[in-house]
Design an enzyme around this catalytic site. Structure first.
Site, short mmCIF file in Angstrom:
data_model
loop_
_atom_site.label_atom_id
_atom_site.label_comp_id
_atom_site.label_asym_id
_atom_site.label_seq_id
_atom_site.Cartn_x
_atom_site.Cartn_y
_atom_site.Cartn_z
N LYS A 13 0.84 -1.21 0.00
CA LYS A 13 0.00 0.00 0.00
C LYS A 13 0.87 1.26 0.00
O LYS A 13 0.66 2.17 -0.80
CB LYS A 13 -0.92 0.03 1.25
CG LYS A 13 -1.82 -1.16 1.39
CD LYS A 13 -2.70 -1.08 2.63
CE LYS A 13 -1.96 -1.12 3.95
NZ LYS A 13 -1.24 -2.37 4.23
N ARG A 88 -9.49 1.25 8.32
CA ARG A 88 -9.02 -0.09 8.62
C ARG A 88 -10.08 -0.89 9.39
O ARG A 88 -9.85 -2.05 9.71
CB ARG A 88 -7.80 0.04 9.51
CG ARG A 88 -6.57 -0.65 9.02
CD ARG A 88 -5.50 -0.29 10.04
NE ARG A 88 -4.31 -1.01 9.87
CZ ARG A 88 -3.24 -0.54 9.22
NH1 ARG A 88 -3.27 0.64 8.65
NH2 ARG A 88 -2.17 -1.27 9.16
N ARG A 127 12.09 -5.59 5.10
CA ARG A 127 11.88 -4.14 4.96
C ARG A 127 12.82 -3.36 5.87
O ARG A 127 13.05 -3.72 7.03
CB ARG A 127 10.44 -3.79 5.31
CG ARG A 127 10.23 -2.28 5.38
CD ARG A 127 8.80 -1.88 5.31
NE ARG A 127 7.99 -2.41 6.39
CZ ARG A 127 6.69 -2.24 6.49
NH1 ARG A 127 6.06 -1.55 5.55
NH2 ARG A 127 6.01 -2.75 7.48
N ARG A 160 11.47 -1.95 11.39
CA ARG A 160 10.36 -1.57 12.26
C ARG A 160 10.16 -2.62 13.35
O ARG A 160 10.29 -3.81 13.09
CB ARG A 160 9.08 -1.43 11.43
CG ARG A 160 8.84 -0.03 10.94
CD ARG A 160 7.73 0.09 9.95
NE ARG A 160 6.47 -0.55 10.28
CZ ARG A 160 5.35 -0.43 9.57
NH1 ARG A 160 5.34 0.33 8.48
NH2 ARG A 160 4.25 -1.06 9.91
N ARG A 171 -0.46 -9.05 13.09
CA ARG A 171 -1.03 -8.00 12.21
C ARG A 171 -1.90 -8.64 11.13
O ARG A 171 -2.93 -8.10 10.76
CB ARG A 171 0.10 -7.18 11.57
CG ARG A 171 0.75 -6.21 12.56
CD ARG A 171 2.12 -5.78 12.13
NE ARG A 171 2.14 -5.02 10.92
CZ ARG A 171 3.24 -4.85 10.17
NH1 ARG A 171 4.39 -5.38 10.54
NH2 ARG A 171 3.18 -4.14 9.07
P1 AP5 Z 1 4.88 -1.50 1.91
O1 AP5 Z 1 4.57 -0.74 0.67
O2 AP5 Z 1 5.48 -0.77 3.05
O3 AP5 Z 1 3.58 -2.32 2.35
P2 AP5 Z 1 2.31 -1.84 3.15
O4 AP5 Z 1 1.13 -2.55 2.57
O5 AP5 Z 1 2.27 -0.36 3.22
O6 AP5 Z 1 2.65 -2.52 4.53
P3 AP5 Z 1 2.73 -1.93 5.99
O7 AP5 Z 1 3.41 -3.00 6.80
O8 AP5 Z 1 3.34 -0.57 6.04
O9 AP5 Z 1 1.23 -1.83 6.31
P4 AP5 Z 1 0.55 -1.91 7.62
O10 AP5 Z 1 -0.81 -1.59 7.18
O11 AP5 Z 1 0.70 -3.16 8.38
O12 AP5 Z 1 1.34 -0.81 8.52
P5 AP5 Z 1 1.04 0.71 8.83
O13 AP5 Z 1 2.32 1.43 8.85
O14 AP5 Z 1 -0.07 1.23 8.00
O15 AP5 Z 1 5.83 -2.72 1.49
C1 AP5 Z 1 6.38 -3.62 2.44
C2 AP5 Z 1 7.78 -4.06 1.97
O16 AP5 Z 1 7.69 -4.77 0.72
C3 AP5 Z 1 8.74 -2.89 1.70
O17 AP5 Z 1 10.02 -3.29 2.06
C4 AP5 Z 1 8.64 -2.67 0.18
O18 AP5 Z 1 9.84 -2.13 -0.30
C5 AP5 Z 1 8.39 -4.09 -0.33
N1 AP5 Z 1 7.45 -4.13 -1.46
C6 AP5 Z 1 6.28 -3.47 -1.55
N2 AP5 Z 1 5.64 -3.76 -2.69
C7 AP5 Z 1 6.45 -4.63 -3.34
C8 AP5 Z 1 6.32 -5.31 -4.56
N3 AP5 Z 1 5.24 -5.15 -5.35
N4 AP5 Z 1 7.30 -6.14 -4.92
C9 AP5 Z 1 8.38 -6.32 -4.14
N5 AP5 Z 1 8.56 -5.70 -2.95
C10 AP5 Z 1 7.59 -4.87 -2.56
O19 AP5 Z 1 0.46 0.62 10.32
C11 AP5 Z 1 1.28 0.26 11.41
C12 AP5 Z 1 0.44 0.19 12.68
O20 AP5 Z 1 -0.14 1.47 12.96
C13 AP5 Z 1 -0.75 -0.78 12.65
O21 AP5 Z 1 -0.38 -2.10 12.94
C14 AP5 Z 1 -1.65 -0.15 13.73
O22 AP5 Z 1 -1.19 -0.46 15.02
C15 AP5 Z 1 -1.45 1.33 13.50
N6 AP5 Z 1 -2.44 1.90 12.55
C16 AP5 Z 1 -2.17 2.43 11.34
N7 AP5 Z 1 -3.29 2.85 10.74
C17 AP5 Z 1 -4.30 2.56 11.60
C18 AP5 Z 1 -5.71 2.73 11.53
N8 AP5 Z 1 -6.32 3.28 10.46
N9 AP5 Z 1 -6.45 2.31 12.59
C19 AP5 Z 1 -5.87 1.79 13.68
N10 AP5 Z 1 -4.54 1.57 13.80
C20 AP5 Z 1 -3.76 1.97 12.77
#
Ligand code: AP5
Length: 225
Positions: A13, A88, A127, A160, A171
């Site tokens: 994402k 979410r 990552r 992270r 997660r």
């Molecule tokens: P990346 O693009 O970072 O993937 P992502 O889907 O953004 O994954 P996240 O782990 O960041 O999402 P998340 O939703 O768990 O965490 P968030 O920070 O939002 O890619 C991941 C890796 O793969 C990278 O190394 C990238 O380079 C590689 N990659 C990507 N695409 C690729 C491809 N096509 N091919 C090859 N490699 C690729 O949230 C963290 C925490 O915050 C949550 O757990 C929660 O506690 C809190 N939080 C955040 N938002 C909310 C909300 N709305 N409500 C409640 N709690 C929340």
């Protein structure tokens, strides 16, 4: 353009939201990034959020909804936005609908990224992120030029805390129970577009370009420039 991106952790994402927001001159709004800024600030909200995030749970809906309301008032969000990691939960989606209604705005679409469990684990365990500028890398797929150093700002890259094997599994469990219901929610609105997040970045960008053409988004974005 006003776009929502949903999908399990590691679906890509953040990676694709950054590209899409540049293409459509829209603000990239990632609730995970906003929360990590609060954690770094050491504020009371940040302290409460950190404990929850480190375990892989979701922070309370009220906290993220309030953050989104504030973020929508910033000038870059007036041209449009790509929401990454919000909503979410169904409660967050309902709050977003109410907020957009009050602003007389509508979503253009919701991009749902699917991804297999093996790919999630491979991506998240490799990552590395820059806490200073938010850039994200992968030790094999998207490496930085100098190991452990951010290409964009020269700061140190870190893993992270929630990218450990047990927290990744938690997660994914939280995604299944709290976030997956959004697929039904947005299918009913006719806004949902599903793409294969297992694809590497470039092939998936090609799929997305075709999707924008089909949906007429490229014309909308050209006329709003
Ligand atoms: P990346 O693009 O970072 O993937 P992502 O889907 O953004 O994954 P996240 O782990 O960041 O999402 P998340 O939703 O768990 O965490 P968030 O920070 O939002 O890619 C991941 C890796 O793969 C990278 O190394 C990238 O380079 C590689 N990659 C990507 N695409 C690729 C491809 N096509 N091919 C090859 N490699 C690729 O949230 C963290 C925490 O915050 C949550 O757990 C929660 O506690 C809190 N939080 C955040 N938002 C909310 C909300 N709305 N409500 C409640 N709690 C929340």
């Amino acid at each position: 353009m006003r776009i929502v991106m949903i999908g399990p952790p590691g679906a890509g994402k953040g990676t694709h939201a950054k590209i899409i927001s540049k293409q459509f001159s829209a603000a990239h709004i990632a609730t995970g990034d906003l929360l990590r800024i609060k954690v770094q600030d050491g504020s009371e909200i940040g302290k409460r959020a950190k404990a929850v995030m480190d375990k892989g749970e979701l922070v309370p809906d009220t906290m993220v909804i309030e953050m989104i309301k504030e973020r929508f008032h910033e000038s870059d969000a007036q041209k449009g936005f790509v929401l990454d990691g919000f909503p979410r939960t169904v409660e967050q989606a309902e709050a977003l609908d109410a907020l957009l209604k009050s602003l007389r705005l509508k979503l253009d679409g919701v991009i749902n990224m699917t991804v297999s469990e093996a790919v999630v684990i491979r991506r998240l365990s490799g990552r590395r992120v820059c806490l200073k500028c938010g850039a994200s890398y992968h030790i094999k797929n998207i490496p930085s030029k100098r190991e452990g150093i951010c290409d964009a700002c020269g700061s140190e890259l870190i893993q992270r805390k929630d990218d450990t094997p047990e927290t990744i599994l938690e997660r994914m469990r939280v995604y299944e129970s709290r976030t997956r219901p959004l697929i039904d929610y947005y299918t009913k609105t006719g806004l949902l577009q599903t793409v294969d997040g297992d694809l590497e970045v470039e092939p998936l960008q090609k799929v997305l370009q075709k999707l924008y053409e089909k949906l007429g988004w490229l014309k909308v974005s050209a006329s709003s420039k």
